[in-house]
Design a protein around this motif. Structure first.
Motif, short mmCIF file in Angstrom:
data_model
loop_
_atom_site.label_atom_id
_atom_site.label_comp_id
_atom_site.label_asym_id
_atom_site.label_seq_id
_atom_site.Cartn_x
_atom_site.Cartn_y
_atom_site.Cartn_z
N ARG A 1 -12.33 -3.36 -3.64
CA ARG A 1 -13.63 -2.85 -4.08
C ARG A 1 -13.72 -1.33 -3.91
N ARG A 2 -12.66 -0.68 -4.35
CA ARG A 2 -12.59 0.78 -4.32
C ARG A 2 -12.39 1.29 -5.73
N GLU A 3 -12.80 2.53 -5.95
CA GLU A 3 -12.55 3.17 -7.24
C GLU A 3 -11.10 3.65 -7.29
N ARG A 4 -10.50 3.56 -8.46
CA ARG A 4 -9.10 3.96 -8.60
C ARG A 4 -8.89 5.43 -8.21
N ASP A 5 -9.86 6.28 -8.47
CA ASP A 5 -9.66 7.70 -8.19
C ASP A 5 -9.76 8.05 -6.70
N THR A 6 -9.95 7.04 -5.84
CA THR A 6 -9.94 7.30 -4.40
C THR A 6 -8.53 7.23 -3.81
N VAL A 7 -7.54 6.90 -4.63
CA VAL A 7 -6.16 6.78 -4.17
C VAL A 7 -5.27 7.70 -4.99
N THR A 8 -4.55 8.58 -4.30
CA THR A 8 -3.58 9.47 -4.95
C THR A 8 -2.19 8.87 -4.85
N LEU A 9 -1.56 8.69 -6.00
CA LEU A 9 -0.17 8.23 -6.03
C LEU A 9 0.75 9.43 -5.88
N ILE A 10 1.58 9.40 -4.83
CA ILE A 10 2.62 10.42 -4.65
C ILE A 10 3.94 9.80 -5.09
N ALA A 11 4.50 10.30 -6.18
CA ALA A 11 5.80 9.83 -6.66
C ALA A 11 6.89 10.52 -5.84
N ALA B 1 -1.75 -1.19 2.16
CA ALA B 1 -2.30 0.07 2.66
C ALA B 1 -3.63 0.40 2.01
N ILE B 2 -3.75 0.13 0.73
CA ILE B 2 -5.00 0.40 0.03
C ILE B 2 -6.12 -0.46 0.59
N GLN B 3 -5.80 -1.69 0.98
CA GLN B 3 -6.81 -2.54 1.60
C GLN B 3 -7.34 -1.93 2.90
N PHE B 4 -6.50 -1.16 3.58
CA PHE B 4 -6.89 -0.56 4.86
C PHE B 4 -7.35 0.90 4.71
N GLY B 5 -7.58 1.34 3.48
CA GLY B 5 -8.20 2.64 3.26
C GLY B 5 -7.28 3.78 2.89
N ALA B 6 -6.02 3.50 2.56
CA ALA B 6 -5.10 4.57 2.19
C ALA B 6 -5.68 5.42 1.06
N THR B 7 -5.59 6.73 1.23
CA THR B 7 -6.00 7.65 0.16
C THR B 7 -4.80 8.25 -0.55
N HIS B 8 -3.62 8.16 0.08
CA HIS B 8 -2.37 8.65 -0.51
C HIS B 8 -1.29 7.60 -0.25
N VAL B 9 -0.68 7.11 -1.33
CA VAL B 9 0.43 6.16 -1.19
C VAL B 9 1.69 6.83 -1.71
N ARG B 10 2.81 6.63 -1.01
CA ARG B 10 4.06 7.32 -1.28
C ARG B 10 5.04 6.32 -1.89
N VAL B 11 5.25 6.42 -3.19
CA VAL B 11 6.03 5.40 -3.91
C VAL B 11 7.23 6.06 -4.57
N GLY B 12 8.42 5.64 -4.18
CA GLY B 12 9.63 6.22 -4.73
C GLY B 12 10.43 5.25 -5.56
N SER B 13 11.03 4.24 -4.92
CA SER B 13 11.97 3.36 -5.62
C SER B 13 11.31 2.56 -6.73
N ALA B 14 10.04 2.21 -6.59
CA ALA B 14 9.35 1.46 -7.64
C ALA B 14 9.18 2.28 -8.92
N ILE B 15 9.29 3.60 -8.80
CA ILE B 15 9.20 4.48 -9.97
C ILE B 15 10.57 4.96 -10.41
N PHE B 16 11.35 5.50 -9.46
CA PHE B 16 12.61 6.15 -9.81
C PHE B 16 13.82 5.24 -9.70
N GLY B 17 13.66 4.06 -9.08
CA GLY B 17 14.80 3.18 -8.90
C GLY B 17 15.56 3.53 -7.64
N HIS B 18 16.77 2.97 -7.52
CA HIS B 18 17.59 3.22 -6.33
C HIS B 18 17.99 4.68 -6.26
#
Length: 235
Positions: free
Chosen positions: A32-42, A211-228
């Motif tokens: 129940r959060r707005e999408r713009d409350t979370v920054t995706l860090i690739a 993490a988003i469920q617990f209030g993360a404002t920045h999530v750090r996602v690497g392999s799911a975007i760039f692969g191995h």
């Protein structure tokens, strides 16, 4: 000649980015959060400009790097071509790299000891730049991992603010690999709340939805975007 049957990375990377974006949007909806409350860090560490360019072109703005020297080698040209890009230092920082870090990065997620505080405070004043600053917690109290122990966090945050004049905006954590992440995210959020910090850098490819469920404002996602990641080069 290139293999005509090889996957086209230029197309596959934006597709992977879009899939992560959908997962973040779903996690935000469930929380129940707005999408713009979370920054995706690739997390682009170890990847060259040829892999980063398609992700930038697809509209991604925030990128994470682990090493100052690696970022310095590839990001000035990328930021010149894409001035909207934001660069986040998510790996350990040595005090002798503070000058370069403040000059290059828009956010620093790994503040964990007085020597770093002192070096950053000096460079922030000298350069007139104000990157977002996060204190890194070692919520699992792992001896091989950087970060402030939870029991020491309140005093360290106060020292950052009062002793060094640093405008700390949030906390970062990396849960132990073998632990369920939820208790670590909950602890990080609790410490942030009692210290008046609004930003939470937590969650990676395998657990960012939690993490988003617990209030993360920045999530750090690497392999799911760039692969191995490419194999590390020899020193």
């Amino acid at each position: 000649m290139s293999d005509p049957n090889a996957p086209d990375e230029t197309n596959s990377l934006p597709i992977a980015l879009a899939a992560v974006e959908r997962e973040i949007a779903l996690a935000c909806r469930d929380a129940r959060r707005e999408r713009d409350t979370v920054t995706l860090i690739a997390v682009s560490k170890t990847f060259g400009a040829e892999a980063i360019e398609p992700v930038l072109a697809a509209g991604q703005k925030a990128f994470g790097e682990n090493r100052v020297q690696e970022a310095k080698a590839k990001w000035p040209a990328l930021k010149a071509a894409h001035p909207e890009a934001e660069l986040h230092l998510i790996g350990p920082l040595q005090s002798n790299k503070a000058k370069e870090a403040v000059a290059l990065f828009d956010a620093i997620h790994s503040i964990d000891r007085p020597s770093i505080c002192e070096a950053l405070a000096k460079e922030i004043v000298r350069q007139g730049r104000a990157p977002l600053l996060f204190v890194q917690l070692n919520t699992g109290e792992e001896p091989q991992k950087a970060g402030v122990a939870p029991a020491d966090a309140d005093d360290f945050i106060k020292r950052c603010r009062d002793g060094y004049g640093l405008a700390i905006s949030g906390l970062m954590c990396i849960p132990p690999v073998d632990d369920p992440p939820a208790p670590h995210f909950a602890l990080t959020a609790k410490i942030a709340a009692r210290n008046g910090l609004t930003l939470l850098s937590m969650g990676m490819s395998a657990d960012f939805a939690i993490a988003i469920q617990f209030g993360a404002t920045h999530v750090r996602v690497g392999s799911a975007i760039f692969g191995h990641r490419p194999a590390a080069s020899p020193p």
